[in-house]
Design a protein around this motif. Structure first.
Motif, PDB file in Angstrom:
ATOM      1  N   SER A  82      50.838  29.156  63.341  1.00  0.00           N
ATOM      2  CA  SER A  82      51.972  29.815  62.913  1.00  0.00           C
ATOM      3  C   SER A  82      52.515  31.097  63.594  1.00  0.00           C
ATOM      4  N   ARG A  83      50.925  31.343  63.998  1.00  0.00           N
ATOM      5  CA  ARG A  83      51.077  33.182  64.495  1.00  0.00           C
ATOM      6  C   ARG A  83      52.231  33.629  63.118  1.00  0.00           C
ATOM      7  N   ASN A  84      52.107  33.579  61.584  1.00  0.00           N
ATOM      8  CA  ASN A  84      52.505  34.180  60.575  1.00  0.00           C
ATOM      9  C   ASN A  84      51.479  34.810  59.778  1.00  0.00           C
ATOM     10  N   ALA A  85      51.649  35.905  59.406  1.00  0.00           N
ATOM     11  CA  ALA A  85      50.352  36.465  58.365  1.00  0.00           C
ATOM     12  C   ALA A  85      51.297  35.986  56.889  1.00  0.00           C
ATOM     13  N   LEU A  86      51.758  35.572  56.982  1.00  0.00           N
ATOM     14  CA  LEU A  86      52.630  35.389  56.022  1.00  0.00           C
ATOM     15  C   LEU A  86      52.459  33.739  54.633  1.00  0.00           C
ATOM     16  N   ALA A  87      51.460  33.091  56.098  1.00  0.00           N
ATOM     17  CA  ALA A  87      51.905  31.883  56.009  1.00  0.00           C
ATOM     18  C   ALA A  87      50.397  31.631  54.695  1.00  0.00           C
ATOM     19  N   GLY A  88      50.678  30.616  54.235  1.00  0.00           N
ATOM     20  CA  GLY A  88      49.955  29.561  52.839  1.00  0.00           C
ATOM     21  C   GLY A  88      49.894  28.657  52.435  1.00  0.00           C
ATOM     22  N   PRO A  89      49.230  28.047  52.290  1.00  0.00           N
ATOM     23  CA  PRO A  89      49.418  26.107  51.569  1.00  0.00           C
ATOM     24  C   PRO A  89      50.834  26.834  50.209  1.00  0.00           C
ATOM     25  N   LEU A 260      46.518  32.869  51.344  1.00  0.00           N
ATOM     26  CA  LEU A 260      47.251  34.016  51.923  1.00  0.00           C
ATOM     27  C   LEU A 260      46.268  35.403  51.776  1.00  0.00           C
ATOM     28  N   ALA A 261      45.727  35.270  50.839  1.00  0.00           N
ATOM     29  CA  ALA A 261      45.320  37.008  50.598  1.00  0.00           C
ATOM     30  C   ALA A 261      43.406  36.888  51.914  1.00  0.00           C
ATOM     31  N   VAL A 262      42.451  35.349  51.506  1.00  0.00           N
ATOM     32  CA  VAL A 262      41.766  36.031  51.558  1.00  0.00           C
ATOM     33  C   VAL A 262      41.222  35.755  53.320  1.00  0.00           C
ATOM     34  N   PRO A 263      42.174  34.738  54.053  1.00  0.00           N
ATOM     35  CA  PRO A 263      42.185  35.130  55.793  1.00  0.00           C
ATOM     36  C   PRO A 263      42.209  36.614  56.391  1.00  0.00           C
ATOM     37  N   HIS A 264      43.142  36.834  55.137  1.00  0.00           N
ATOM     38  CA  HIS A 264      43.093  38.304  56.248  1.00  0.00           C
ATOM     39  C   HIS A 264      41.666  39.224  56.023  1.00  0.00           C
ATOM     40  N   MET A 265      41.125  38.969  54.793  1.00  0.00           N
ATOM     41  CA  MET A 265      40.162  39.176  54.801  1.00  0.00           C
ATOM     42  C   MET A 265      38.980  39.412  55.699  1.00  0.00           C
ATOM     43  N   ALA A 266      38.570  38.000  55.940  1.00  0.00           N
ATOM     44  CA  ALA A 266      37.665  37.776  56.706  1.00  0.00           C
ATOM     45  C   ALA A 266      38.266  37.544  58.034  1.00  0.00           C
ATOM     46  N   ARG A 267      39.221  38.395  58.162  1.00  0.00           N
ATOM     47  CA  ARG A 267      39.321  38.276  59.891  1.00  0.00           C
ATOM     48  C   ARG A 267      38.971  40.473  60.034  1.00  0.00           C
ATOM     49  N   SER A 268      39.520  40.825  58.630  1.00  0.00           N
ATOM     50  CA  SER A 268      39.200  42.015  58.656  1.00  0.00           C
ATOM     51  C   SER A 268      38.072  42.848  59.370  1.00  0.00           C
ATOM     52  N   LEU A 269      36.899  41.820  57.943  1.00  0.00           N
ATOM     53  CA  LEU A 269      35.368  41.366  58.359  1.00  0.00           C
ATOM     54  C   LEU A 269      34.708  40.504  59.718  1.00  0.00           C
ATOM     55  N   ALA A 316      50.304  38.607  43.643  1.00  0.00           N
ATOM     56  CA  ALA A 316      51.644  39.024  43.919  1.00  0.00           C
ATOM     57  C   ALA A 316      51.119  40.720  44.593  1.00  0.00           C
ATOM     58  N   PRO A 317      50.697  41.306  44.491  1.00  0.00           N
ATOM     59  CA  PRO A 317      50.528  42.637  44.996  1.00  0.00           C
ATOM     60  C   PRO A 317      51.260  42.814  46.270  1.00  0.00           C
ATOM     61  N   PHE A 318      49.726  42.053  46.472  1.00  0.00           N
ATOM     62  CA  PHE A 318      48.719  41.772  48.143  1.00  0.00           C
ATOM     63  C   PHE A 318      49.988  40.972  48.616  1.00  0.00           C
ATOM     64  N   LEU A 319      51.264  40.099  48.293  1.00  0.00           N
ATOM     65  CA  LEU A 319      52.067  39.781  49.173  1.00  0.00           C
ATOM     66  C   LEU A 319      52.601  40.306  49.304  1.00  0.00           C
TER      67      LEU A 319
END
Length: 330
Positions: A82-89, A260-269, A316-319
């Motif tokens: 989706s090329r959407n940083a806010l996407a998640g199940p 939602l949160a873990v993919p951002h952490m993985a990409r940052s690493l 929630a704060p991460f979102l």
């Protein structure tokens, strides 16, 4: 990212996950020494502590690893296609879509069959995922934030319908309220083994897609010009998301914010190379859910809370942060 650095990172995450796994076995309302944990497998004598390890904490820790990995990888795929940083199940209605169909099946058929539970969860996840992603394809002018809002409204609708059905059946409400909050309590290996084939197939599809997704993120036009079959990639990714998210919900209920949160952490690493993002996200998801489950045992004195409450508290704060950052970049 170089191979040596990638393997080093995976080894570090695996070591941290192993420590968290050991902590999940030893820590809780009833503390168990590490020696008793080892004896539970090498010198079982039927003591209370060893029974707790073998029948309660070991299945719970294994399920936390698998569910955390599945949700994290599902989130990676959703954000990629989706090329959407806010996407998640949890934000696109997939979690509660799976929950709704599972509750409907239990309510109408009056059975708690593990096979029925898993199949109905997968159907609900597929319906919700296709609905939201179809909306995004039909309305390409929708901004990422508006698409997430549409998914969130769908999630709320599914959640409301689920609660309404449970109110009509008090027995179902009593047995499923902890499951709907996202909980690992009371899960056993039989349920995991019932759903495990779906999760393994979904993970395998995700790993196969890791290279095409690196091209896909450059844009559909560029990917098509480089020979990628965009439609096939998208369909395979959606199928993997359905298997991973639907299977995870069937086991542990709708646990939020891991995807939602873990993919951002993985990409940052990893720097964004999906050949490393997906396996690192799987390890991080396992580590995060194990840690959240340990924390859930100590939030209240002499009582455990569902792990979904812990992940929501930190997610929630991460979102909010992601939404604000995304708005600035539009």
């Amino acid at each position: 990212m170089t191979k040596s650095r990638g393997w080093s990172l995976l080894a570090l995450l695996a070591a941290l996950t192993a420590l968290a796994f050991a902590g999940s076995l030893t820590l809780g309302i009833v503390p168990v020494p590490l020696r008793s944990v080892l004896d539970a497998f090498g010198a079982f004598d039927g003591s209370r502590e060893q029974l707790i390890i073998r029948t309660v904490r070991l299945p719970r820790a294994v399920i936390a690893v698998i569910v955390g990995s599945a949700l994290a990888v599902a989130g990676c795929l959703m954000q990629a296609i989706s090329r959407n940083a806010l996407a998640g199940p949890e934000l696109f209605g997939i979690n509660y879509g799976a929950a709704l169909t599972a509750v409907l099946a239990s309510f109408w058929l009056g059975t708690s069959s593990l096979r029925l539970f898993a199949a109905s969860s997968l159907l609900g996840a597929a319906f919700a995922g296709l609905l939201v992603l179809g909306l995004g394809a039909a309305r390409p002018s929708l901004s990422p934030v508006k698409l997430v809002l549409a998914g969130s409204m769908l999630n709320l609708l599914f959640a409301s319908l689920t609660q309404g059905i449970l109110i009509l059946n008090e027995q179902s409400l009593d047995t499923m309220r902890f499951w709907l909050a996202g909980s690992l309590t009371g899960r056993d290996m039989a349920l995991l083994l019932q759903v495990l084939p779906y999760l393994l197939v979904g993970l395998l599809i995700a790993l196969v897609l890791s290279h095409p997704l690196n091209v896909f993120k450059l844009g559909e036009e560029v990917a098509r010009n480089l020979g990628q079959r965009i439609g096939a990639i998208r369909i395979a990714a959606i199928a993997a998301v359905v298997l991973l998210a639907g299977g995870a919900v069937a086991i542990a209920g709708p646990i939020g914010f891991v995807g939602l949160a873990v993919p951002h952490m993985a990409r940052s690493l990893t720097g964004g190379d999906y050949r490393w993002v997906i396996p690192c996200a799987a390890a991080l998801g396992a580590l995060l859910l194990l840690s959240a489950d340990i924390a859930a045992r100590f939030v209240l004195p002499d009582r455990e809370i569902p792990v979904g409450v812990v992940t929501a508290f930190f997610g929630a704060p991460f979102l909010i942060y992601l939404a604000g950052r995304k708005e600035k970049s539009l």
